[in-house]
Enzyme design. Structure first.
Site, short mmCIF file in Angstrom:
data_model
loop_
_atom_site.label_atom_id
_atom_site.label_comp_id
_atom_site.label_asym_id
_atom_site.label_seq_id
_atom_site.Cartn_x
_atom_site.Cartn_y
_atom_site.Cartn_z
N ASN A 287 48.98 6.93 38.28
CA ASN A 287 48.15 7.36 39.39
C ASN A 287 48.02 6.31 40.48
O ASN A 287 47.66 6.63 41.62
CB ASN A 287 46.75 7.74 38.89
N ILE A 313 46.27 19.21 33.52
CA ILE A 313 46.14 20.67 33.56
C ILE A 313 47.46 21.39 33.31
O ILE A 313 47.47 22.49 32.77
CB ILE A 313 45.55 21.15 34.92
N CYS A 373 38.24 11.28 35.21
CA CYS A 373 39.67 11.49 34.97
C CYS A 373 40.33 11.17 36.31
O CYS A 373 40.11 10.09 36.83
CB CYS A 373 39.94 12.91 34.49
N ASP A 375 40.27 13.45 39.31
CA ASP A 375 39.33 13.90 40.33
C ASP A 375 37.93 14.17 39.80
O ASP A 375 37.01 14.40 40.56
CB ASP A 375 39.88 15.15 41.01
N ARG A 419 41.82 27.24 39.49
CA ARG A 419 42.26 27.25 38.10
C ARG A 419 42.49 28.66 37.58
O ARG A 419 43.34 28.90 36.74
CB ARG A 419 41.23 26.53 37.21
#
Lengths: 602, 685
Positions: A287, A313, A373, A375, A419
């Site tokens: 990241n 995700i 995490c 965001d 989502r």
């Protein structure tokens, strides 16, 4: 529920619209075949069609499409076969076969659903018979892609209680004894100026000024600064949530952020603040390339960083896809266990649960924690809400659980719209992911392990998941509070909790035993984790579904007997007292004592 | 409890490192060592002992232990702690014959010795030269004991190790089994409380067993006559149609069963936390690779097929296998349980086991390997397999069974308790001849030996209440008459006790009869039975579905669901000793506690009402709940999910955090490295 219980694949858990609730006079229900339409629901098209049931043979019948649902009823035999599918559940509609396709029932539609099933319909091949129905389903299932409104905005449902009032942020913080000398409430985000995905009311360290918060926001991804989620009344340890720090490749530091985390640590005199980074270590490192990262040792000296190894995700989405492959339409037979293992679904559950256990354990031992995490709206929400469920028995009540969802998920900006993809035709959207479903699965695992610790039952969890997709209620719409506010969701839609709380008896676990000061640690081992068959495989009639567990049934019977006996005793007591006034028998006192003694434990 | 070395800090290293010499310990524990001895059972003789021995407590992540004395007797290996027993250990569910630190010799499965950090399986040969620093005992009831031998005197340690290894591993003769010493002892004068209970309770219970036996004789005679009638019937224009099913062709053989179980049980013999979490990673695929659950499924499936023939096609079934005393017992008993609710009662189940297994000549002695014979060919946990299958039924249809899973678990343990004669012989004839020969006083008749069904030998009445399933409801009487016409049909379900009244030479006349019958029937076989392996499954599936669509009657036909997710692991039996999986305050026991509380309230209320007015009470409906025994749960402290077997008294209320998580999830997918948001915009404000 319109369908008969004999054929479980008929049963639609969403069919509660027809649940007998005489008190709701405002509900005018028009008969549509067998199912009662919701107020605001309008019929769009009826059509003769063949439903290709994966568990039976093809079934001839009629399909009714409204602006809310797809309803199918067979016409060819006595045993009823029905389908009642809210259009919101649909993720994809495809044409199958062409006008020249050979073979029986080769021309029709294939509908992929978000709730672990697919539906196949066949039509007559002549005269483009599927064109109109395809277009209508496509339009009404994905209203946002067609410039239309979601059904929640059209629904005219009325309930006695306004579910939007279940959660009031100030009230919930006051319940946690906040604000206090260590923590203050700030309105800095009143107009979503500090962070557009956070709620308006935030709790921050007392010593941090609003100016500090602004400077910290500059160093946190999407300005999601560390704010308080939960406060331990006894040891004053806290759970804070936030997004990743913007460390980047160059390893930037931010004095304000460092000082801010130290203020959190100081608030209850924690010697070392624990930062839980939900991601795997490698991902956190990776990241940095996009400007993110994690709290380095040298910069945050009074903090220890722990990675919880929960995947992103995309991994979760693929995992669920694999799970669907092995359970629908047929359950993988010969290698069930290894197939289940190869989906990794339960392993992900294990990781999320064990992460939450670590958070809860740390907090109950008196240390404050920060959870993030990337965001801070997916894995972070899972971890904080599960840890809170373990730590605080309030969240295990029917009301408390609603508050927990409203607070940690809805108000703190879990991106439900992205989502789930409400009303959006783009089924392959990379933003879609079953993060919330995974969380509910974790809750289910906990209720399985602690069958007396939760006031609500499995049914509530299923109803929540069904309406996560249905678009009948406004609760799970939009990505964050600011978007909900600008679309006036509170004013224009009905809350799921209005519906749930209108008949709570359906969702009550009879075995619930309140225990206020108890931390609940589930066992995060594959030995105990099991597939939630009654959710994931509920469409399959071959899997044994017990409507109600035998223990629960027996318990309810016994409760009824007890009440009956108590009533009898009361009657006897009454007649006694009248007797007493007439003729004072000395014996009469004894049974009375008995009764009072007996009544105390109830 | 002594905490050594790491002192509570997490030590992931499984081996114990001691920083204390035995001398230091002795000086620490100043009070003169008083000789402690186990309370011996009648006929029990102490062979050897050693002190101090450190017994590791599994409960903890840190390697801790308790010092005490290790004994070996002709009945058991027992460890007696130097510490004063806590008052709290007074359990409701206590076995009177052996406690938590006792291992009946017959119950020992394997012994491992740790020599210089290396673990070796102990077999006869290794024993003589060296003794290990640590001895690990795996039990057949899946307990694991770990003893450190380094603290006691060398000769003591050597002696105890050799003694235990000898008595647990070496081949021995049947006469040496403790049961013969136990029953040979004169009972009066013994002060052990269970004896009194045993002797006064023995008589009526024994008579029940006798009736069971006599019933069997009757059914056997019935068998014979029926057999010939059947042959006649088939020969003379099929009054009945008969299907034969050779189980040795369609089910795994006893060696397969043995191998599969050997693999399977390893997953539950957990020695430390590290092992536990390592094996957690591939848990499901490990289970599957053992094939044990699949064998269970196959047996149940076969039983359902048999039931289908009887129930749907009205066809008799003749099940055969080479000796007719292994899988025949399994399938025939399972079919009877599915068909006849009587066998789902405790008494009915016991008579079924007595009928189909004990009198049916299942070779318990050989299959359970009670005598530690080296020849592995004959060993096989066939009876356990049967109990496993029954457990699946109990798990799926709990209210249909009068007995509980605890009962099944205890029964599975009792096979390895060398006090009972029930599971000690290869056949009734074997039993009789041995008993006659062993009887010391010929005039006093054959030896009386407790049967396993006399549960008072092992458990007091309070503990026995746990054998009963509180969800079971007896069927109202008058319905029984209606059922009667069905009865003969069930009895047509044949098992072949080929060795019923003949012993060791197993191929007797009965076998010949079977063969000729098979030949005769070969013509009559229905093709689909023999057809492709999928064919019967498909029709059986239909049969199951049509049964499933009918309203469930717990007193009627009962079929198991055999889909992958429906077959479970018998958690109570297999996970009861593993502290990592204890759910403190959770599990099904939490629900049962609530149910029992409510039941006792209702019963109290009823009593009060009855006292008040007996005429009123008569009007109260006759709900069957009131026959239920109340289970008494320990109110002290919170129960764990493994109740009533293991008690967590040592472990602090701390969660167990899985270790080695990352090893578990090697997602090599490119997805894993992706960012959550497709457009990874990081806002700089």
């Amino acid at each position: 529920m319109a369908s008969a219980p004999i054929a479980p694949y008929n049963s639609s858990p969403l069919g509660n619209s027809s649940s007998p609730n005489a008190s709701r006079e405002s509900l005018k229900m028009e008969p549509l075949a067998d199912v009662a339409m919701l107020p605001g629901e309008e019929r769009v098209i009826d059509k003769d069609i063949i439903y290709i049931c994966p568990f039976n043979a093809a079934v001839k019948g009629k399909v009714f499409i409204t602006n809310y649902r797809l309803y199918f009823k067979n016409t060819d035999s006595e045993t009823p076969v029905t389908l009642d599918v809210p259009l919101g559940v649909i993720s994809r509609v495809e044409k199958m076969g062409g006008a020249s396709s050979r073979g029986e029932n080769s021309y029709g539609l294939e509908i992929t659903c978000k709730d672990m099933r697919n539906l196949r319909f066949a039509l007559k091949q002549e005269g483009h018979s599927r064109r109109d129905i395809f277009e209508i389903i496509f339009k009404y299932a994905f209203p946002l892609s067609h410039g239309m409104q979601l059904f929640a905005f059209l629904s005219q449902e009325k309930y006695e209680e306004n579910g939007w009032n279940v959660y009031e942020a100030m009230e919930e913080y006051r319940r946690q004894v906040l604000p206090n000398s260590e923590w203050r409430v700030t309105f800095i985000n009143k107009n979503y100026e500090l962070c557009d995905t956070y709620p308006t009311i935030l709790v921050v360290p007392y010593k941090a000024t609003d100016e500090d918060l602004r400077r910290v926001a500059a160093f946190r991804s999407r300005c999601r600064i560390p704010v308080l989620s939960w406060f331990h009344k006894e040891n004053h340890a806290v759970i804070m949530r936030c997004s990743q720090p913007l460390v980047g490749m160059s390893g930037k530091r931010n004095k304000d952020d460092e000082r801010y985390l130290d203020l959190i640590r100081e608030a209850n005199g924690t010697t070392k603040l624990t930062i839980y980074d939900a991601r795997p270590n490698v991902n956190a490192v990776a990241n940095k390339a996009t400007g993110g990262g994690y709290e380095g040792d040298d910069a945050y000296q009074n903090a220890e960083l722990v990675f919880l190894d929960i995947h992103n995700i995309h991994v979760m989405r693929e995992s669920l896809k694999k799970l669907k492959d092995i359970v629908y339409p047929n359950v993988e037979e010969s290698h069930w266990l290894s197939s289940l293992e190869s989906t990794h679904w339960l392993e992900h559950i294990k990781l999320v649960l064990s992460g939450a256990i670590q958070v809860a354990d740390k907090v109950s031992s008196g240390s404050s924690v920060v959870v993030h995490c990337s965001d801070g709206w997916d894995r972070t929400a899972q971890l904080t809400s599960l840890a809170m469920l373990m730590l605080d028995s309030y969240y295990r009540t029917l009301r408390g659980f609603q508050v927990l969802l409203e607070k940690e998920w809805i108000s703190f900006g879990h991106k439900f719209a992205s989502r789930i993809g409400h009303g959006d035709k783009n089924h392959a959207d990379q933003d879609r992911s079953p993060i919330f479903l995974q969380f509910i699965d974790c809750v289910w695992q906990m209720t399985k392990q602690f069958p007396t610790a939760f006031e609500f039952n499995e049914r509530l969890l299923v109803v929540i998941l069904d309406h996560l997709y249905s678009c009948r209620f406004g609760t799970f719409l939009y990505n964050c509070e600011s978007a909900r506010e600008s679309n006036n969701v509170r004013g224009k839609t009905v809350s799921l909790w209005s519906f749930v709380n209108s008949d709570t008896s359906l969702y009550i676990n009879p075995f619930f035993t309140p225990e206020s000061s108890r931390v609940l640690y589930p066992v995060a081992s594959m030995r105990h984790l099991e597939l939630w068959v009654t959710y994931y495989i509920r469409w399959n009639p071959r899997i044994l579904h017990q409507q109600q567990s035998p223990v629960e049934q027996r318990y309810k019977e016994l409760l009824a007997v007890r009440d009956q006996y108590l009533k009898k005793l009361e009657e006897l007591q009454l007649s006694d007292s009248t007797h007493l006034t007439n003729s004072s028998t000395p014996n009469a006192a004894t049974p009375n004592q008995h009764i009072t003694h007996l009544q105390t434990p109830f | 409890m002594l905490s050594l070395g790491s002192g509570g800090a997490k030590s992931t290293k499984p081996s114990f490192v001691s920083y204390v010499t035995p001398e230091e310990i002795k000086s620490e524990k100043d009070p003169p060592k008083q000789e402690k001895h186990p309370d011996l059972l009648p006929g029990e003789v102490e062979f050897c002992s050693a002190n101090p021995i450190l017994k590791y407590t599994q409960d903890d992540l840190s390697q801790r232990g308790v010092f005490g004395t290790l004994f070996c007797t002709n009945f058991r290996v027992t460890f007696i702690s130097d510490e004063k027993p806590q008052e709290k250990t007074d359990k409701t569910f206590k076995n009177k014959l052996y406690g938590e630190n006792d291992i009946p010799l017959m119950c020992v499965d394997h012994i491992y010795g740790v020599y210089d950090e290396k673990r070796k399986l102990i077999t006869g040969g290794l024993v003589k030269n060296k003794y290990p620093s640590k001895m690990i005992i795996h039990c057949k009831d899946l307990r694991v004991f770990q003893f450190s031998l380094t603290f006691s005197k060398e000769e003591d340690a050597k002696k105890i190790f050799q003694g235990i290894a000898h008595h647990c591993l070496e081949e021995k003769s049947l006469k040496c089994v403790f049961a013969f010493s136990y029953m040979g002892t004169p009972s009066p004068g013994t002060d052990l409380s269970f004896c009194r209970g045993f002797h006064c309770k023995n008589k009526p219970k024994l008579s029940i067993v006798l009736t069971v036996n006599s019933t069997f004789t009757l059914t056997s005679i019935f068998f014979f006559s029926f057999f010939f009638r059947m042959i006649n019937a088939v020969a003379h224009n099929h009054l009945y149609s008969v299907k034969t099913e050779d189980l040795s062709e369609s089910l795994p053989n006893i060696q397969d069963i043995q191998q599969s179980y050997n693999k399977f049980k390893q997953f539950f013999l957990i020695e430390n936390s590290t092992d536990f979490w390592l094996s957690d990673v591939k848990w499901f695929s490990s289970l599957e690779s053992s094939g044990w659950l699949d064998i269970i499924r196959q047996c149940l499936q076969k039983a359902v097929e048999v039931v289908e023939c009887l129930e749907k096609d009205n066809t008799n079934v003749l099940i055969t296998e080479e000796e007719g005393t292994d899988l025949c017992c399994v399938i025939s008993s399972l079919a009877q349980i599915m068909l006849d609710p009587y066998y789902r009662t405790l008494m009915g189940f016991q008579s079924l086991v007595q009928k189909e297994w004990v009198a049916g000549c299942h070779a318990f002695l050989d299959r359970c390997n009670h005598l530690h014979q080296k020849d592995k060919e004959y060993h096989s946990p066939v009876f356990l397999l049967f109990l496993e299958c029954v457990w699946q039924l109990v798990h799926q249809h709990s209210p249909a069974f009068q007995f509980s899973e605890t009962y099944l678990t205890v029964l599975s343990d009792s096979v390895h308790v060398p006090v009972f004669s029930t599971f000690l012989f290869n056949s009734s004839h074997h039993r009789e001849s041995v008993m006659k020969a062993e009887s010391p006083l010929a005039q006093s008749g054959p030896l009386s030996c407790p049967t396993v069904w006399d549960w008072s030998v092992q458990f007091d009445s309070k503990a026995q209440n746990f054998f009963f399933n509180p969800l079971y409801l007896e069927k109202v009487k008058h319905d029984r008459a209606v059922r009667k016409p069905h009865k003969p049909k069930h009895q047509r379900n044949l098992s072949l006790p080929s060795t019923a009244f003949k012993t060791p030479p197993k191929k007797g006349f009965f076998k010949d009869e079977t063969d000729s019958l098979k030949k005769m029937l070969r013509v009559k076989r229905l093709s689909r039975w023999r057809g492709s392996p999928d064919a019967p499954a498909a029709t059986t599936r239909e049969f199951f579905e049509s049964w499933q669509h009918r309203p469930l009657d717990y007193h009627g036909l009962l079929l198991p669901c055999l889909d992958g997710p429906a077959v479970h692991i018998w958690m109570q039996r297999y996970l009861r000793w593993i502290p990592e999986v204890y759910i403190l305050g959770g599990g099904s026991v939490a629900v049962m506690t609530k149910l029992m509380e409510l039941l006792s309230q209702v019963q109290d209320l009823k009593r009060v009402l009855e006292q008040r007015d007996s005429s009123q009470a008569a009007k109260l409906d006759h709900r069957p709940y009131f026959q239920h025994r109340l289970l008494s749960f320990d109110s002290s402290g919170r129960l764990s999910s493994s109740f009533p077997f293991a008690y967590t008294c040592y472990r602090s209320f701390k969660p167990i955090i899985p270790t080695g998580l990352m090893q578990s999830l090697m997602v090599t997918d490119s997805l894993a490295s992706q960012e959550d948001e497709a457009s990874s915009v990081v806002s700089f404000v």
